[in-house]
Design a protein around this motif. Structure first.
Motif, PDB file in Angstrom:
ATOM      1  N   PRO A 113      49.310  48.699  65.599  1.00 22.96           N
ATOM      2  CA  PRO A 113      49.456  49.616  64.445  1.00 22.96           C
ATOM      3  C   PRO A 113      50.309  49.069  63.310  1.00 22.96           C
ATOM      4  N   PRO A 114      51.496  48.480  63.569  1.00 22.35           N
ATOM      5  CA  PRO A 114      52.296  47.964  62.449  1.00 22.35           C
ATOM      6  C   PRO A 114      51.576  46.888  61.660  1.00 22.35           C
ATOM      7  N   VAL A 115      50.845  46.028  62.383  1.00 25.07           N
ATOM      8  CA  VAL A 115      50.132  44.945  61.716  1.00 25.07           C
ATOM      9  C   VAL A 115      48.977  45.501  60.889  1.00 25.07           C
ATOM     10  N   VAL A 116      48.246  46.447  61.448  1.00 21.04           N
ATOM     11  CA  VAL A 116      47.123  47.060  60.735  1.00 21.04           C
ATOM     12  C   VAL A 116      47.608  47.729  59.454  1.00 21.04           C
ATOM     13  N   ILE A 117      48.712  48.463  59.563  1.00 17.47           N
ATOM     14  CA  ILE A 117      49.276  49.124  58.381  1.00 17.47           C
ATOM     15  C   ILE A 117      49.693  48.105  57.332  1.00 17.47           C
ATOM     16  N   SER A 118      50.312  47.010  57.772  1.00 14.22           N
ATOM     17  CA  SER A 118      50.734  45.959  56.842  1.00 14.22           C
ATOM     18  C   SER A 118      49.541  45.337  56.131  1.00 14.22           C
ATOM     19  N   ILE A 119      48.473  45.072  56.884  1.00 13.60           N
ATOM     20  CA  ILE A 119      47.275  44.469  56.292  1.00 13.60           C
ATOM     21  C   ILE A 119      46.659  45.410  55.258  1.00 13.60           C
ATOM     22  N   ILE A 120      46.610  46.696  55.589  1.00 14.35           N
ATOM     23  CA  ILE A 120      46.069  47.688  54.651  1.00 14.35           C
ATOM     24  C   ILE A 120      46.885  47.695  53.364  1.00 14.35           C
ATOM     25  N   LEU A 121      48.206  47.651  53.496  1.00 17.01           N
ATOM     26  CA  LEU A 121      49.079  47.645  52.321  1.00 17.01           C
ATOM     27  C   LEU A 121      48.881  46.384  51.494  1.00 17.01           C
ATOM     28  N   ILE A 122      48.742  45.236  52.158  1.00 15.72           N
ATOM     29  CA  ILE A 122      48.533  43.976  51.440  1.00 15.72           C
ATOM     30  C   ILE A 122      47.217  44.004  50.665  1.00 15.72           C
ATOM     31  N   VAL A 123      46.147  44.447  51.336  1.00 14.07           N
ATOM     32  CA  VAL A 123      44.839  44.524  50.683  1.00 14.07           C
ATOM     33  C   VAL A 123      44.895  45.496  49.515  1.00 14.07           C
ATOM     34  N   TYR A 124      45.583  46.614  49.708  1.00 16.90           N
ATOM     35  CA  TYR A 124      45.696  47.614  48.642  1.00 16.90           C
ATOM     36  C   TYR A 124      46.445  47.045  47.437  1.00 16.90           C
ATOM     37  N   VAL A 125      47.550  46.334  47.706  1.00 20.52           N
ATOM     38  CA  VAL A 125      48.324  45.744  46.612  1.00 20.52           C
ATOM     39  C   VAL A 125      47.487  44.726  45.853  1.00 20.52           C
ATOM     40  N   MET A 126      46.770  43.871  46.576  1.00 24.90           N
ATOM     41  CA  MET A 126      45.962  42.845  45.923  1.00 24.90           C
ATOM     42  C   MET A 126      44.830  43.464  45.109  1.00 24.90           C
ATOM     43  N   PHE A 127      44.195  44.497  45.666  1.00 24.11           N
ATOM     44  CA  PHE A 127      43.132  45.187  44.935  1.00 24.11           C
ATOM     45  C   PHE A 127      43.694  45.840  43.675  1.00 24.11           C
ATOM     46  N   SER A 128      44.883  46.432  43.789  1.00 28.04           N
ATOM     47  CA  SER A 128      45.515  47.091  42.645  1.00 28.04           C
ATOM     48  C   SER A 128      45.856  46.090  41.556  1.00 28.04           C
ATOM     49  N   ILE A 129      46.357  44.905  41.969  1.00 29.44           N
ATOM     50  CA  ILE A 129      46.686  43.856  41.002  1.00 29.44           C
ATOM     51  C   ILE A 129      45.440  43.430  40.240  1.00 29.44           C
ATOM     52  N   ALA A 130      44.348  43.206  40.984  1.00 29.52           N
ATOM     53  CA  ALA A 130      43.101  42.786  40.354  1.00 29.52           C
ATOM     54  C   ALA A 130      42.575  43.869  39.410  1.00 29.52           C
ATOM     55  N   GLU A 131      42.668  45.118  39.851  1.00 23.57           N
ATOM     56  CA  GLU A 131      42.187  46.239  39.039  1.00 23.57           C
ATOM     57  C   GLU A 131      42.995  46.377  37.753  1.00 23.57           C
ATOM     58  N   LEU A 132      44.297  46.102  37.840  1.00 23.09           N
ATOM     59  CA  LEU A 132      45.149  46.176  36.662  1.00 23.09           C
ATOM     60  C   LEU A 132      44.887  45.027  35.697  1.00 23.09           C
ATOM     61  N   ALA A 133      44.723  43.834  36.251  1.00 31.36           N
ATOM     62  CA  ALA A 133      44.670  42.631  35.424  1.00 31.36           C
ATOM     63  C   ALA A 133      43.322  42.428  34.732  1.00 31.36           C
ATOM     64  N   LEU A 134      42.238  42.658  35.447  1.00 29.66           N
ATOM     65  CA  LEU A 134      40.922  42.282  34.931  1.00 29.66           C
ATOM     66  C   LEU A 134      40.550  42.937  33.601  1.00 29.66           C
ATOM     67  N   PRO A 135      40.787  44.250  33.401  1.00 29.26           N
ATOM     68  CA  PRO A 135      40.412  44.844  32.107  1.00 29.26           C
ATOM     69  C   PRO A 135      41.127  44.211  30.916  1.00 29.26           C
ATOM     70  N   LYS A 136      42.352  43.744  31.116  1.00 27.43           N
ATOM     71  CA  LYS A 136      43.145  43.173  30.031  1.00 27.43           C
ATOM     72  C   LYS A 136      42.884  41.685  29.839  1.00 27.43           C
ATOM     73  N   ILE A 137      42.520  41.020  30.908  1.00 27.40           N
ATOM     74  CA  ILE A 137      42.290  39.565  30.826  1.00 27.40           C
ATOM     75  C   ILE A 137      40.936  39.249  31.479  1.00 27.40           C
ATOM     76  N   LYS A 138      39.905  39.966  31.030  1.00 24.83           N
ATOM     77  CA  LYS A 138      38.585  39.853  31.645  1.00 24.83           C
ATOM     78  C   LYS A 138      37.957  38.484  31.453  1.00 24.83           C
ATOM     79  N   ASP A 139      38.445  37.713  30.471  1.00 29.23           N
ATOM     80  CA  ASP A 139      37.907  36.369  30.263  1.00 29.23           C
ATOM     81  C   ASP A 139      38.556  35.346  31.187  1.00 29.23           C
ATOM     82  N   SER A 140      39.467  35.794  32.029  1.00 34.20           N
ATOM     83  CA  SER A 140      40.182  34.884  32.925  1.00 34.20           C
ATOM     84  C   SER A 140      39.940  35.260  34.382  1.00 34.20           C
ATOM     85  N   LEU A 141      38.694  35.624  34.703  1.00 32.14           N
ATOM     86  CA  LEU A 141      38.349  36.065  36.057  1.00 32.14           C
ATOM     87  C   LEU A 141      38.667  34.988  37.091  1.00 32.14           C
ATOM     88  N   ALA A 142      38.331  33.739  36.762  1.00 33.03           N
ATOM     89  CA  ALA A 142      38.572  32.646  37.711  1.00 33.03           C
ATOM     90  C   ALA A 142      40.066  32.504  38.006  1.00 33.03           C
TER      91      ALA A 142
END
Length: 234
Positions: A113-142
């Motif tokens: 359970p602790p590991v699963v929760i940590s992985i979920i949080l990591i994936v959520y943070v990374m998805f949130s970062i991508a969601e925040l960044a892409l609209p503002k810097i959409k020409d820098s997808l790579a």
């Protein structure tokens, strides 16, 4: 003659100066004061080891240059920042790889359970970062993708080293990886959507703690059992 006490004092003083500047002065001044922190950690590392792994000072120099471009203009120089931050995380991966073996990467370790929760949080943070960044810097997808993948790779290796329980001070590496995720999330918000001096202060505190604990791990870790030294590492 090596003087580790002086290097620690230099680091703590640099940390304090950066926090004071972030809290009370123009953020642009961080351009001049923030490089003191990686420089102090380079000196600390050089003064504390018998054999220098030059990847470490190079990684901190890369991080210092990254912070300069972030201070100048995050959006304008994002392509350069993405290349630099990807390089930084890859250097951290190479520095960490000697502490992990193929046997340590076991999927069954990820089911608690602790590991699963940590992985979920990591994936959520990374998805949130991508969601925040892409609209503002959409020409820098790579750039966004390369930075996220390299960050995930470093976090995953740190996580497996911590779970393997083969090295002392592995918690330092785990803390460094967590700081990495927090810094990138806050930086995306602060630079692209909602600037706050509080966020600026937090970013500088967490980033500094992250590289400090990573440095401490490299300096102080040793195998819990000497038999681990005989294993064949990547």
């Amino acid at each position: 003659m090596k003087n580790p006490n002086f290097t620690y004092i230099f680091f703590y003083s640099s940390f304090l100066v950066v926090i004071i500047v972030a809290m009370f002065f123009n953020e642009g001044l961080l351009l001049y004061f923030k490089p003191m922190i990686p420089l102090s950690l380079i000196l600390l590392y050089v003064n504390s080891v018998k054999k220098i792994n030059f990847l470490f000072p190079v990684s901190l120099l890369v991080l210092a240059i990254t912070n300069i471009f972030v201070s100048l203009d995050f959006v304008r120089y994002y392509d350069v920042i993405a290349i630099l931050i990807t390089s930084y995380y890859l250097l951290c991966v190479f520095l960490s790889r000697e502490f992990i073996s193929k046997q340590d990467i076991k999927l069954n370790k990820l089911t608690s359970p602790p590991v699963v929760i940590s992985i979920i949080l990591i994936v959520y943070v990374m998805f949130s970062i991508a969601e925040l960044a892409l609209p503002k810097i959409k020409d820098s997808l790579a750039g966004v993708i390369s930075a996220l993948i390299s960050m995930l790779l470093f976090s995953a290796i740190s996580f497996f080293i911590y779970l393997s329980d083969k090295y002392e001070k592995a918690i330092f590496l785990f803390v460094a990886a967590c700081c990495t995720l927090v810094v990138n999330a806050l930086l995306g918000i602060n630079e692209l959507y909602y600037y706050s001096r509080i966020f600026t202060v937090l970013i500088n505190i967490v980033e500094t703690l992250g590289i400090y604990f990573f440095t401490r791990f490299l300096l102080e870790t040793k195998p819990v059992n000497k038999e681990f030294l005989k294993e064949k590492y990547f």
